[in-house]
Design an enzyme around this catalytic site. Structure first.
Site, PDB file in Angstrom:
ATOM      1  N   TYR A   2       6.853 -49.433  -2.290  1.00 13.61           N
ATOM      2  CA  TYR A   2       8.254 -49.824  -2.208  1.00 13.61           C
ATOM      3  C   TYR A   2       8.988 -48.946  -1.189  1.00 13.61           C
ATOM      4  O   TYR A   2       8.769 -47.739  -1.119  1.00 13.61           O
ATOM      5  CB  TYR A   2       8.873 -49.697  -3.593  1.00 13.61           C
ATOM      6  CG  TYR A   2      10.377 -49.738  -3.647  1.00 13.61           C
ATOM      7  CD1 TYR A   2      11.095 -50.783  -3.070  1.00 13.61           C
ATOM      8  CD2 TYR A   2      11.075 -48.726  -4.294  1.00 13.61           C
ATOM      9  CE1 TYR A   2      12.478 -50.809  -3.123  1.00 13.61           C
ATOM     10  CE2 TYR A   2      12.462 -48.754  -4.365  1.00 13.61           C
ATOM     11  CZ  TYR A   2      13.153 -49.796  -3.769  1.00 13.61           C
ATOM     12  OH  TYR A   2      14.523 -49.817  -3.822  1.00 13.61           O
ATOM     13  N   ASP A  10       2.581 -46.393 -10.284  1.00 13.20           N
ATOM     14  CA  ASP A  10       3.757 -47.225 -10.519  1.00 13.20           C
ATOM     15  C   ASP A  10       3.260 -48.563 -11.061  1.00 13.20           C
ATOM     16  O   ASP A  10       2.619 -49.335 -10.356  1.00 13.20           O
ATOM     17  CB  ASP A  10       4.522 -47.419  -9.207  1.00 13.20           C
ATOM     18  CG  ASP A  10       5.818 -48.192  -9.373  1.00 13.20           C
ATOM     19  OD1 ASP A  10       5.879 -49.063 -10.269  1.00 13.20           O
ATOM     20  OD2 ASP A  10       6.763 -47.950  -8.611  1.00 13.20           O
ATOM     21  N   LYS A  14      13.230 -54.021 -13.657  1.00 16.67           N
ATOM     22  CA  LYS A  14      12.504 -55.237 -13.337  1.00 16.67           C
ATOM     23  C   LYS A  14      12.016 -55.945 -14.597  1.00 16.67           C
ATOM     24  O   LYS A  14      12.826 -56.379 -15.403  1.00 16.67           O
ATOM     25  CB  LYS A  14      11.359 -54.901 -12.375  1.00 16.67           C
ATOM     26  CG  LYS A  14      11.748 -54.005 -11.182  1.00 16.67           C
ATOM     27  CD  LYS A  14      12.924 -54.501 -10.381  1.00 16.67           C
ATOM     28  CE  LYS A  14      13.107 -53.807  -9.037  1.00 16.67           C
ATOM     29  NZ  LYS A  14      13.499 -52.402  -9.086  1.00 16.67           N
ATOM     30  N   ARG A  55      22.504 -35.483 -22.867  1.00 15.79           N
ATOM     31  CA  ARG A  55      21.623 -35.340 -21.717  1.00 15.79           C
ATOM     32  C   ARG A  55      20.233 -34.909 -22.169  1.00 15.79           C
ATOM     33  O   ARG A  55      19.219 -35.345 -21.624  1.00 15.79           O
ATOM     34  CB  ARG A  55      22.195 -34.327 -20.707  1.00 15.79           C
ATOM     35  CG  ARG A  55      21.201 -33.995 -19.580  1.00 15.79           C
ATOM     36  CD  ARG A  55      21.825 -33.201 -18.451  1.00 15.79           C
ATOM     37  NE  ARG A  55      22.636 -32.099 -18.892  1.00 15.79           N
ATOM     38  CZ  ARG A  55      22.181 -30.923 -19.348  1.00 15.79           C
ATOM     39  NH1 ARG A  55      20.874 -30.729 -19.442  1.00 15.79           N
ATOM     40  NH2 ARG A  55      23.013 -29.973 -19.695  1.00 15.79           N
TER      41      ARG A  55
END
Length: 382
Positions: free
Chosen positions: A99, A171, A196, A47
């Site tokens: 978005y 973004d 994406k 982690r």
């Protein structure tokens, strides 16, 4: 090394230091042997750090001009970590055309911990400047935006934000660092849905964040480890593999998208086309200034709005599906799909009509894509 076509292949950590493998291996482990009590090696728990993830994190920082990168289990997980830098009472200026998942996170989750926000059209610089309050800590936006392909001036917005002692969070999913590097234009933090274009093959869900500020890197790194929504080694490897062909794919996406946008612009069945590569696009001049090309996303509206359902269902090569940025072409209706979480009155105010169609233009042969669009448009008007 400055040429991005080379950097996507050789940037970051391109080979494995242990074996010399030219593809960094998938270190599928949760923990690591320590030399002695209180003396861990470079890694101690996955982690907190994993060699495969670390290679990807170094790569995105290298491509964007950052000093440190962070990989998350999704784009929204990365956005959540970045927004978690702020405290109750802090105010965020949020671009009105973002978005739907970003809006939902801000509106339904972050407000519960005390953040406040205002939706602002950031292309209106006067309205943007007037939106600042003493509590404003950041401005968050996409460019090109999702789904209206709005182009925002990163350098100017960043300058105004800095004058108000606020951070600029960008973004960069639609453009990718191959077409645009917001940190070099004045932004403080860059975020990606690596699901994406960076992954590029519709086979992974991931988020990436980078910054050129050591102070911000320390904060984001702490939150990444504390919240724990990290990207696994298998998915980290998939994204890094996808990035190796990013330049080739983005050139192909952009070339196909420009031809499709130009075709749609001339088609009498189409009422309006949104693509920053077209001369009449309101942000065309800014896009020319801050982007290397105009990307693979095209949105448009039909003259016959009632024909939207028939149109999308008649397409053969454009698959009706959410997401974007893969090698295959996709089509979706934002008001029903990706942006359904935004209330209808807000959607319509900012221009996301029920009949808006968004294309993620793939890398198929352009003749086949144009023929597919033509037959679907003819079916609507039959």
């Amino acid at each position: 090394m400055t040429n991005l076509k080379t950097k996507v292949i050789h940037g970051g950590i391109a080979t494995d230091s242990t074996t010399g493998a030219v593809s960094v291996p998938i270190y599928q482990t949760s923990t690591y042997q320590q030399d002695a009590l209180g003396q861990p090696k470079a890694y101690e728990y996955s982690r907190s750090g994993n060699p495969t993830r670390h290679a990807l994190e170094r790569l995105i920082a290298d491509l964007e001009g950052g000093i440190q990168g962070f990989a998350f289990g999704s784009g929204l997980a990365g956005i959540h970590a970045v927004l978690s830098m702020f405290s109750a009472g802090d105010h965020i200026i949020l671009a009105d055309d973002v978005y739907g998942g970003t809006f939902r996170l801000m509106d339904k989750v972050m407000t519960k911990v005390g953040l406040t926000y205002d939706l602002i059209d950031l292309s209106d610089l006067e309205a943007f400047s007037n939106a600042f309050t003493p509590q404003t800590k950041a401005v968050y936006f996409e460019t090109p935006s999702n789904p209206l392909l709005k182009i925002l001036d990163i350098a100017t917005i960043s300058k105004i934000a800095k004058a108000h002692h606020a951070l600029t969070l960008v973004d960069n999913t639609f453009a990718t660092p191959y077409l645009q590097q917001p940190l070099l234009l004045g932004a403080d933090v860059v975020l990606h849905s690596a699901t994406k274009y960076l992954g590029g093959h519709s086979d992974v869900v991931a988020g990436l964040v980078t910054t050129h500020s050591q102070e911000l890197a320390q904060q984001i790194g702490f939150l990444q480890n504390s919240i724990g929504a990290v990207l696994g080694p298998q998915d980290s490897w998939l994204v890094q593999r996808g990035i190796k062909t990013l330049a080739l794919r983005m050139d192909a996406h952009s070339a196909n998208a420009f031809k499709i946008a130009s075709y749609l612009e001339e088609n009498l069945a189409v009422a309006k086309v949104y693509y920053p590569g077209l001369d009449q696009h309101l942000g065309h001049a800014i896009a020319q200034k801050q982007m290397r090309d105009f990307g693979g996303m095209v949105s448009f509206e039909l003259v016959n709005e009632a024909g939207v359902k028939r149109f999308v269902e008649k397409l053969k090569y454009f698959t009706l599906a959410e997401s974007l940025g893969g090698v295959e072409s996709l089509v979706e209706v934002p008001a029903i799909m990706t942006h359904a979480s935004i209330p209808k009155e807000i959607r319509e105010t900012i221009g996301i009509k029920d009949g808006l169609i968004r294309l993620s233009v793939g890398v198929e042969d352009i003749a086949d894509l144009l023929e597919d669009l033509q037959q679907a448009l003819e079916a609507v008007n039959a």
